[in-house]
Design an enzyme around this catalytic site. Structure first.
Site, mmCIF file in Angstrom:
data_model
loop_
_atom_site.group_PDB
_atom_site.id
_atom_site.type_symbol
_atom_site.label_atom_id
_atom_site.label_comp_id
_atom_site.label_asym_id
_atom_site.label_seq_id
_atom_site.Cartn_x
_atom_site.Cartn_y
_atom_site.Cartn_z
ATOM 1 C CG LEU A 199 -1.942 1.068 1.406
ATOM 2 C CD1 LEU A 199 -3.139 0.559 2.234
ATOM 3 C CD2 LEU A 199 -1.378 2.316 2.068
ATOM 4 N N GLY A 244 -0.078 12.724 3.176
ATOM 5 C CA GLY A 244 -0.540 13.666 4.195
ATOM 6 C C GLY A 244 -1.874 14.326 3.876
ATOM 7 N N GLY A 297 -4.796 12.334 3.592
ATOM 8 C CA GLY A 297 -5.861 11.394 3.935
ATOM 9 C C GLY A 297 -6.039 10.245 2.959
ATOM 10 N N GLY A 317 -3.897 7.705 2.187
ATOM 11 C CA GLY A 317 -3.437 6.409 2.712
ATOM 12 C C GLY A 317 -4.535 5.762 3.555
ATOM 13 C CG ASP A 344 2.480 -8.542 4.336
ATOM 14 O OD1 ASP A 344 2.429 -9.107 5.438
ATOM 15 O OD2 ASP A 344 2.015 -9.036 3.290
ATOM 16 C CE1 TYR A 360 -1.508 -0.552 6.366
ATOM 17 C CE2 TYR A 360 0.800 -1.150 6.602
ATOM 18 C CZ TYR A 360 -0.289 -0.874 5.800
ATOM 19 O OH TYR A 360 -0.168 -0.919 4.439
ATOM 20 C CG PHE A 374 -5.761 3.469 10.246
ATOM 21 C CD1 PHE A 374 -6.872 4.285 10.086
ATOM 22 C CD2 PHE A 374 -4.556 3.899 9.707
ATOM 23 C CE1 PHE A 374 -6.798 5.483 9.386
ATOM 24 C CE2 PHE A 374 -4.459 5.095 9.003
ATOM 25 C CZ PHE A 374 -5.584 5.894 8.846
#
Ligand SMILES: CC(C)(COP(=O)(O)OP(=O)(O)OC[C@H]1O[C@@H](n2cnc3c(N)ncnc32)[C@H](O)[C@@H]1OP(=O)(O)O)[C@@H](O)C(=O)NCCC(=O)NCCS
Length: 176
Positions: free
Chosen positions: A96, A104, A106, A108, A132, A142, A145
């Site tokens: 990803l 920066g 939003g 991602g 990964d 990650y 989130f």
């Protein structure tokens, strides 16, 4: 009505120009430019791209495929709630990345939620989404989130696809 600034669609090598893409991580640039088409051809992954509608440029991409993880990779409290099968089915987001020009803003988080939405609405059972990460910076992205590290692969993380999340996403999105 004005067009939205970005759209997400399935990557097609004859349609999308990857030559300018640069997320700042060589491994992810090289994979996208050189290896991805072979993996798609062999049906081992699909790739979605987020496109800048105005500049007609690729702002980011992610790959997604079906997979499994062994139960002993998961924390005890998660395992306790599961049947004693050796593994559980997952959707794996192998890569990803967002181009440096678009980081920066939003995107991602946006494509990560798109991947989760696809996993939930695929019509195939999926216990978790596994990602990964390529380095510790990506791990912290990650973790932001809610993803949790797998026990023996600390740069791979999982997020369980709870019933509540499934219901929420099926209310928010329709299949395309
Ligand atoms: C990591 C990456 C995908 C983040 O994409 P982005 O578009 O810049 O991130 P977003 O703007 O969507 O950020 C969403 C949220 O994550 C947070 N965040 C972004 N990068 C973070 C990081 N490295 N660690 C912790 N939090 C991070 C943001 O602060 C933002 O928080 P908010 O929702 O509270 O506002 C992008 O920087 C990138 O492609 N980096 C190079 C490749 C890479 O590391 N890929 C990761 C998978 S291997």
């Amino acid at each position: 009505m004005t067009a939205p600034p970005f759209r997400i669609e399935l990557f097609q090598k004859d349609k999308h120009d990857r030559t300018e893409f640069d997320c700042g991580v060589q491994e992810l640039n090289d994979y996208f430019r050189k290896q991805l088409s072979q993996d798609i051809k062999r049906n081992v992954t699909l790739c979605y791209v987020v496109l800048d509608n105005k500049a007609d440029a690729i702002a980011g991409y992610y790959t997604i495929s079906m997979g499994q993880i062994l139960l002993n990779e998961l924390p005890e409290k998660t395992v306790k709630k599961l049947p004693r099968y050796p593994s559980v089915p997952v959707a794996r987001v192998g890569c990803l990345a967002i181009d440096k020009r678009y980081q920066g803003q939003g995107l991602g988080g946006g494509i990560l939620s798109d991947a989760i939405r696809r996993a939930i609405t695929s019509g195939v059972a999926c216990f978790a989404v596994v990602v990964d990460a390529k380095d510790e910076g990506a791990v912290s992205f990650y973790e932001h989130f809610g993803f949790i590290r797998l026990k023996s692969q600390p740069k791979s993380l999982f997020l369980t696809v709870s019933l509540e999340l499934q219901q929420l996403y099926s209310m928010m999105f329709t299949d395309d």
